[in-house]
Motif scaffolding. Structure first.
Motif, PDB file in Angstrom:
ATOM      1  N   ARG A  22       0.836  -1.211   0.000  1.00  0.00           N
ATOM      2  CA  ARG A  22       0.000   0.000   0.000  1.00  0.00           C
ATOM      3  C   ARG A  22       0.864   1.252   0.000  1.00  0.00           C
ATOM      4  O   ARG A  22       0.642   2.180  -0.751  1.00  0.00           O
ATOM      5  N   LEU A  25       2.389   2.437  -3.333  1.00  0.00           N
ATOM      6  CA  LEU A  25       1.498   2.921  -4.395  1.00  0.00           C
ATOM      7  C   LEU A  25       1.571   4.437  -4.513  1.00  0.00           C
ATOM      8  O   LEU A  25       1.877   5.136  -3.535  1.00  0.00           O
ATOM      9  N   ARG A  83      -9.427  -2.376 -10.757  1.00  0.00           N
ATOM     10  CA  ARG A  83      -7.979  -2.293 -11.009  1.00  0.00           C
ATOM     11  C   ARG A  83      -7.158  -2.639  -9.773  1.00  0.00           C
ATOM     12  O   ARG A  83      -5.975  -2.936  -9.874  1.00  0.00           O
ATOM     13  N   GLY A  84      -7.768  -2.581  -8.610  1.00  0.00           N
ATOM     14  CA  GLY A  84      -7.033  -2.889  -7.390  1.00  0.00           C
ATOM     15  C   GLY A  84      -7.942  -3.493  -6.345  1.00  0.00           C
ATOM     16  O   GLY A  84      -9.169  -3.416  -6.465  1.00  0.00           O
ATOM     17  N   CYS A 104      -2.592  -6.252  -0.776  1.00  0.00           N
ATOM     18  CA  CYS A 104      -3.039  -4.994  -1.395  1.00  0.00           C
ATOM     19  C   CYS A 104      -2.410  -4.913  -2.779  1.00  0.00           C
ATOM     20  O   CYS A 104      -1.188  -4.856  -2.895  1.00  0.00           O
ATOM     21  N   ILE A 105      -3.244  -4.921  -3.794  1.00  0.00           N
ATOM     22  CA  ILE A 105      -2.789  -4.967  -5.193  1.00  0.00           C
ATOM     23  C   ILE A 105      -3.430  -3.806  -5.962  1.00  0.00           C
ATOM     24  O   ILE A 105      -4.580  -3.476  -5.727  1.00  0.00           O
ATOM     25  N   TRP A 106      -2.695  -3.258  -6.890  1.00  0.00           N
ATOM     26  CA  TRP A 106      -3.243  -2.288  -7.854  1.00  0.00           C
ATOM     27  C   TRP A 106      -2.411  -2.388  -9.122  1.00  0.00           C
ATOM     28  O   TRP A 106      -1.189  -2.503  -9.064  1.00  0.00           O
ATOM     29  N   HIS A 107      -3.099  -2.387 -10.261  1.00  0.00           N
ATOM     30  CA  HIS A 107      -2.363  -2.438 -11.535  1.00  0.00           C
ATOM     31  C   HIS A 107      -3.057  -1.576 -12.573  1.00  0.00           C
ATOM     32  O   HIS A 107      -4.170  -1.224 -12.491  1.00  0.00           O
TER      33      HIS A 107
END
Length: 107
Positions: A22, A25, A83-84, A104-107
């Motif tokens: 997190r 990001l 997207r996340g 925690c992912i976001w792309h």
């Protein structure tokens, strides 16, 4: 509150890896993650069970179990139109209910 099940706001903790992800990001995305976390801690049921239980989520947010065969297990809350997501588990203990965010992912 000692006379039964506690309600929101829930305690939410991050695993070290999820918190590091997190923090890595961009600031605008961290704000989206924080908004998703805020939705979790104020929800009556962080698993959003029931018909239209997630209807009040902000635009671009939704939630679902990681495995459909385990509706009481880990869940993901999608943000930024998918997207996340943070992956989390809610433990509804009487004395200390807690949400643990382990991804925690976001792309």
């Amino acid at each position: 509150m000692t006379d039964g099940f506690m309600g929101p706001p829930w305690q939410a903790d991050w695993t070290k890896e999820a918190e590091d992800n997190r923090n890595a990001l961009p600031a605008p995305v961290r704000a989206l993650v924080d908004a998703a976390r805020a939705e979790l801690v104020i929800a009556k049921d962080p698993y959003f069970r029931g018909v239209d239980a997630a209807a009040d989520l902000a635009v671009g947010m939704s939630t679902e179990p990681v495995q459909s065969t385990r509706p009481g297990g880990a869940h993901v809350m999608y943000f930024d139109h998918g997207r996340g997501w943070p992956r989390y588990v809610f433990t509804p203990r009487t004395a200390d209910p807690q949400i643990v965010i382990d991804e925690c992912i976001w792309h």
